[in-house]
Design a protein around this motif. Structure first.
Motif, short mmCIF file in Angstrom:
data_model
loop_
_atom_site.label_atom_id
_atom_site.label_comp_id
_atom_site.label_asym_id
_atom_site.label_seq_id
_atom_site.Cartn_x
_atom_site.Cartn_y
_atom_site.Cartn_z
N GLY A 68 3.39 1.74 -1.81
CA GLY A 68 3.59 2.04 -3.22
C GLY A 68 4.97 2.52 -3.58
O GLY A 68 5.93 2.42 -2.82
N TYR A 123 -5.66 4.28 -17.10
CA TYR A 123 -5.35 3.96 -15.70
C TYR A 123 -6.41 3.03 -15.13
O TYR A 123 -7.40 2.75 -15.79
N ASN A 147 -5.36 12.61 -3.13
CA ASN A 147 -5.51 11.30 -2.48
C ASN A 147 -5.30 10.14 -3.43
O ASN A 147 -5.24 9.00 -3.01
N TYR A 148 -5.24 10.45 -4.75
CA TYR A 148 -5.07 9.37 -5.73
C TYR A 148 -3.61 8.98 -5.83
O TYR A 148 -2.73 9.82 -5.93
N ASN A 149 -3.34 7.71 -5.78
CA ASN A 149 -1.99 7.22 -5.99
C ASN A 149 -2.11 5.93 -6.78
O ASN A 149 -2.47 4.89 -6.24
N GLY A 150 -1.88 6.01 -8.07
CA GLY A 150 -2.11 4.82 -8.89
C GLY A 150 -1.20 4.76 -10.09
O GLY A 150 -0.41 5.67 -10.36
N LEU A 151 -1.34 3.67 -10.80
CA LEU A 151 -0.51 3.41 -11.97
C LEU A 151 -1.19 3.96 -13.22
O LEU A 151 -2.37 3.71 -13.45
N SER A 197 0.82 -1.21 0.00
CA SER A 197 0.00 0.00 0.00
C SER A 197 0.85 1.26 0.00
O SER A 197 0.40 2.33 -0.37
N ALA A 203 -3.99 8.07 2.54
CA ALA A 203 -5.32 8.62 2.21
C ALA A 203 -6.39 8.05 3.13
O ALA A 203 -7.36 8.72 3.46
N VAL A 259 -3.63 -5.93 -5.17
CA VAL A 259 -3.09 -4.57 -5.01
C VAL A 259 -1.55 -4.60 -5.08
O VAL A 259 -0.93 -3.65 -5.54
N LEU A 301 -6.75 3.40 -1.95
CA LEU A 301 -5.80 2.28 -1.85
C LEU A 301 -4.64 2.60 -0.93
O LEU A 301 -4.04 1.72 -0.35
N SER A 302 -4.31 3.90 -0.83
CA SER A 302 -3.13 4.23 -0.03
C SER A 302 -3.51 4.41 1.44
O SER A 302 -4.58 4.92 1.76
N ILE A 303 -2.60 3.97 2.30
CA ILE A 303 -2.85 4.04 3.74
C ILE A 303 -2.92 5.50 4.20
O ILE A 303 -3.74 5.87 5.02
N TYR A 352 -0.57 -4.12 -8.52
CA TYR A 352 -0.88 -2.76 -8.95
C TYR A 352 0.13 -1.75 -8.38
O TYR A 352 0.58 -0.85 -9.09
N ARG A 353 0.50 -1.94 -7.12
CA ARG A 353 1.35 -0.96 -6.46
C ARG A 353 2.85 -1.22 -6.64
O ARG A 353 3.66 -0.33 -6.43
N TRP A 354 3.23 -2.47 -6.96
CA TRP A 354 4.65 -2.81 -7.01
C TRP A 354 5.11 -3.38 -8.33
O TRP A 354 6.27 -3.22 -8.70
N SER A 395 -4.61 -1.60 -13.58
CA SER A 395 -5.86 -2.14 -13.03
C SER A 395 -6.72 -2.80 -14.10
O SER A 395 -7.49 -3.69 -13.80
N TYR A 396 -6.58 -2.37 -15.37
CA TYR A 396 -7.42 -2.95 -16.42
C TYR A 396 -6.87 -4.28 -16.96
O TYR A 396 -7.49 -4.93 -17.78
N TYR A 410 3.90 5.52 -11.79
CA TYR A 410 3.03 5.77 -10.63
C TYR A 410 2.81 7.27 -10.49
O TYR A 410 3.75 8.06 -10.56
N ARG A 419 -13.13 9.96 -12.98
CA ARG A 419 -13.40 8.71 -12.26
C ARG A 419 -14.22 7.75 -13.10
O ARG A 419 -14.21 6.56 -12.89
#
Lengths: 144, 187
Positions: A22, A144, A121-125, A20, B144, B42, B140-142, B45-47, B52-53, A116, A73
């Protein structure tokens, strides 16, 4: 048996927590492995800079005319023309962006960059598809 | 996704409904693990740069009922080896762990953000939401999660998941007590 399972559960929780956290290393620290990767890194840094200085023209110049770009979104895919129309409003309404360590795959005049992104608050690939045209790389799309 | 805490709440209330009071700690731990395990995607996705798709992306195959079926079979075969295969009790465990694992994807399909859920994977990687999505999607992030956003998510989950789970437990408890009372009266 129960002790072993407890250990497994703790291991699972620890892995999930670590996951988490990341990828936090910034794009600026990334060492390109080739001139193409260097060019791609520059494009992404320009993109990041364009978003953070609310410079819609700068972002527009990085995008290929036939690009397809995912937004919001709801994950709607827009053309460059449609995206450019909503871009100033989107820039003003969203927090700044920090791009992380990328994973680049270059194949001839095309490239895929997985990176990344942290935005509020968004943290994604985010996956960027790039295209080389007239010796210049353009963003052909992102998902994404 | 709803938070792991809420998936665990589902697991605990389901365990309470299924349990005859003789279940071991193993059963409770497996219930929680089963309901939370789909979110292990996850990690990719994170590492591992898995978007996600992607088929194995977050809310992809690991959130599908097919994976839930495989997981439940795996759990019963490994952790309930003493049960006779295809016996009534064996099927009860398989069905129980299947429902619990599958509940994860179904609950995620009730959230109002992120990617949809690949409910029909591996037939198709198409992502789906239910038409009604009352649950606030968890970040997803701690970092947040420990913000105002996380608080909003928890309140939403308390209303839409925790409260029905509590009602379910109260209902079961009342039913059991009534049964004990009637049984005591008749005997």
């Amino acid at each position: 048996m129960t002790v072993i399972m407890m250990k497994q559960l703790v291991f699972f929780i620890v892995i999930t927590v670590i996951a988490s956290c990341g990828q936090n290393e910034p794009l600026t620290n990334y060492e390109p492995k080739s001139p193409q990767e260097q060019a791609l890194k520059s494009i992404l840094l320009d993109f990041q800079d364009g978003v953070n200085t609310l410079d819609a023209k700068k972002i527009e110049s990085l995008i290929h005319p036939k690009a397809s770009l995912m937004t919001g979104r709801e994950r709607k895919t827009l053309s460059k023309e449609e995206y450019v129309k909503i871009l100033p409003k989107r820039l003003a309404g969203n927090p700044s962006v920090a791009l992380g360590k990328p994973k680049m795959t270059v194949s001839g005049d095309k490239a895929e960059v997985k990176i990344y992104m942290t935005r509020g608050n968004y943290n994604g690939l985010v996956v960027y598809n790039m295209i080389l045209e007239d010796n210049k790389w353009y963003i052909q799309g992102w998902k994404y | 996704m709803p938070t792991i805490i809420t998936h665990s709440v589902i697991a605990l209330s389901s365990s309470y409904g299924f349990s005859s009071g003789k279940e071991s700690l193993k059963f409770w731990i497996l219930s929680i693990a089963c309901s939370s395990l789909p979110d292990a995607d996850v990690i990719g996705y994170r590492w591992l740069y898995i978007p996600s798709y992607h088929f194995f992306g977050h809310r992809g195959f690991f959130h599908s009922p097919v994976f839930a079926a495989l997981l439940s079979l795996f759990i019963v075969c490994i952790f309930y080896r003493k049960e006779v295969i295809f016996s009534n009790q064996w099927w009860k465990y398989v069905l129980y762990f299947f429902i619990l694992s599958a509940s994860h994807g179904l609950l995620d399909a009730l959230t109002n953000g992120g990617n949809g859920i690949a409910l029909l994977s591996p037939i198709t990687n198409e992502r789906y939401f239910f038409p009604w999505t009352p649950i606030e999607v968890s970040p997803l992030s701690i970092k947040a999660f420990f913000s105002q956003r996380g608080f909003t998510v928890l309140i939403s989950e308390m209303i839409w998941i925790w409260a029905p789970c509590l009602l379910f437990i109260i209902f079961l408890e009342l039913k059991r007590r009534k049964y004990k009372y009637v049984k005591g009266f008749l005997l």
